[in-house]
Design a protein around this motif. Structure first.
Motif, PDB file in Angstrom:
ATOM      1  N   ARG A 112       4.052 -50.941 -26.537  1.00 23.27           N
ATOM      2  CA  ARG A 112       3.675 -52.237 -27.099  1.00 23.27           C
ATOM      3  C   ARG A 112       2.369 -52.719 -26.477  1.00 23.27           C
ATOM      4  O   ARG A 112       2.139 -52.581 -25.281  1.00 23.27           O
ATOM      5  CB  ARG A 112       4.791 -53.252 -26.891  1.00 23.27           C
ATOM      6  CG  ARG A 112       6.072 -52.876 -27.633  1.00 23.27           C
ATOM      7  CD  ARG A 112       7.129 -53.959 -27.570  1.00 23.27           C
ATOM      8  NE  ARG A 112       8.323 -53.559 -28.282  1.00 23.27           N
ATOM      9  CZ  ARG A 112       8.503 -53.681 -29.606  1.00 23.27           C
ATOM     10  NH1 ARG A 112       7.532 -54.196 -30.335  1.00 23.27           N
ATOM     11  NH2 ARG A 112       9.616 -53.294 -30.166  1.00 23.27           N
ATOM     12  N   PRO A 142       8.964 -63.953 -26.513  1.00 23.41           N
ATOM     13  CA  PRO A 142       9.146 -63.065 -27.671  1.00 23.41           C
ATOM     14  C   PRO A 142       8.802 -63.726 -29.004  1.00 23.41           C
ATOM     15  O   PRO A 142       8.282 -63.057 -29.910  1.00 23.41           O
ATOM     16  CB  PRO A 142      10.638 -62.706 -27.594  1.00 23.41           C
ATOM     17  CG  PRO A 142      10.982 -62.842 -26.148  1.00 23.41           C
ATOM     18  CD  PRO A 142      10.166 -64.005 -25.656  1.00 23.41           C
ATOM     19  N   THR A 151       3.415 -57.217 -26.773  1.00 21.99           N
ATOM     20  CA  THR A 151       4.272 -57.654 -25.682  1.00 21.99           C
ATOM     21  C   THR A 151       3.439 -58.523 -24.749  1.00 21.99           C
ATOM     22  O   THR A 151       2.274 -58.805 -25.017  1.00 21.99           O
ATOM     23  CB  THR A 151       4.878 -56.453 -24.924  1.00 21.99           C
ATOM     24  OG1 THR A 151       5.896 -56.927 -24.028  1.00 21.99           O
ATOM     25  CG2 THR A 151       3.826 -55.677 -24.145  1.00 21.99           C
ATOM     26  N   GLU A 156       7.552 -58.214 -19.971  1.00 21.25           N
ATOM     27  CA  GLU A 156       7.704 -56.947 -19.258  1.00 21.25           C
ATOM     28  C   GLU A 156       8.082 -57.141 -17.793  1.00 21.25           C
ATOM     29  O   GLU A 156       8.623 -56.228 -17.170  1.00 21.25           O
ATOM     30  CB  GLU A 156       6.413 -56.135 -19.362  1.00 21.25           C
ATOM     31  CG  GLU A 156       6.018 -55.777 -20.775  1.00 21.25           C
ATOM     32  CD  GLU A 156       7.035 -54.902 -21.486  1.00 21.25           C
ATOM     33  OE1 GLU A 156       7.745 -54.147 -20.785  1.00 21.25           O
ATOM     34  OE2 GLU A 156       7.123 -54.963 -22.719  1.00 21.25           O
TER      35      GLU A 156
END
Length: 260
Positions: A112, A142, A151, A156
């Protein structure tokens, strides 16, 4: 920001602007020196490669542009976008993220996209220059991601502390300046080291890819290497091609992860 944190860099922060690249282009044409950096809290009309839009909520991203006035031969300037991607990747790895570069300069975590880069060559009265625009998704949740394949560092981090944007800016600029100075020094050895370092960070190498070329044709095959000019070498069923420009899609990831 204290100027001695990153030698050769002068940072200006603006609250909001349509595009940091456009601002730096204006300053470049007005005679601004190399090392000018414009950072914004909110970019409202940013552009990525292939004129794609790049916009995030205010204070959720690290968005800035850097002015460079290279003295390296023009023929080697295609390395600048790759060099910028490598520098961002290096800074994110140092911050503990499993980042990688998708050729030429998208920065991924997993499969991503976490950072985008746009490098523009500009003609000025003082000679040609390069404006390097960088956008890193830092604090987005998100539901704030611009596209499903994106992302952010917050996502992460998975509960770990998210890097401070100012500290991350310093790290990226330091990494970029180091790589840029080595590239400027030139020589075959410096070029070989840059190519090797970039290839090690490039997650495109070793994967099946589809490349949409500027002339509208499509090339498919295995990405096998990065050549000394920074081109992506793709081995197709009946030919091997060194691609200098194009939109790359990872058709099949080496680990079986979804394509990007």
């Amino acid at each position: 920001m204290s100027p001695d944190l990153v030698p050769g860099v002068s940072v200006e922060v603006v609250d909001e602007t349509p595009s940091t690249n456009a601002l730096v282009v204006e300053r470049a044409r007005a005679g601004a020196p190399e090392g000018l950096v414009v950072v914004t809290e909110h970019q409202t009309a940013g552009r990525g490669r292939l004129d794609r839009s790049w916009e995030t909520p205010a204070r959720s991203a690290l968005t800035f542009s850097l002015l460079l006035r290279p003295t390296a031969p023009t023929r080697s300037w295609p390395w600048l976008p790759l060099l910028a991607g490598y520098a961002v990747d290096k800074a994110l790895k140092a911050a503990g993220f499993d980042a990688g570069v998708k050729w030429p300069n998208d920065v991924l975590i997993g499969d991503r996209k976490v950072a985008g880069i746009l490098v523009e060559r500009i003609e000025t009265d003082q000679g040609p220059c390069a404006v390097v625009g960088i956008g890193i998704n830092v604090g987005l949740g998100p539901d704030e991601l611009p596209v499903p394949t994106a992302t952010s560092l917050a996502i992460e981090a998975a509960g770990r502390p998210v890097p401070d944007r100012t500290a991350l800016l310093v790290d990226v600029l330091a990494s970029l300046r180091e790589a840029y100075d080595a590239w400027q020094a030139g020589g075959d050895l410096a070029g070989m080291r840059l190519a090797e370092s970039y290839a090690d960070a490039c997650v495109t190498v070793g994967r099946q890819v589809r490349v949409d070329l500027p002339d509208g044709s499509v090339l498919t095959g295995m990405a096998t290497a990065i050549d000394p000019s920074g081109h992506l070498v793709v081995a197709g069923p009946d030919r091997q091609v060194a691609v200098g420009a194009g939109d790359v899609v990872h058709v099949r990831a080496a680990t079986g992860a979804p394509a990007v």
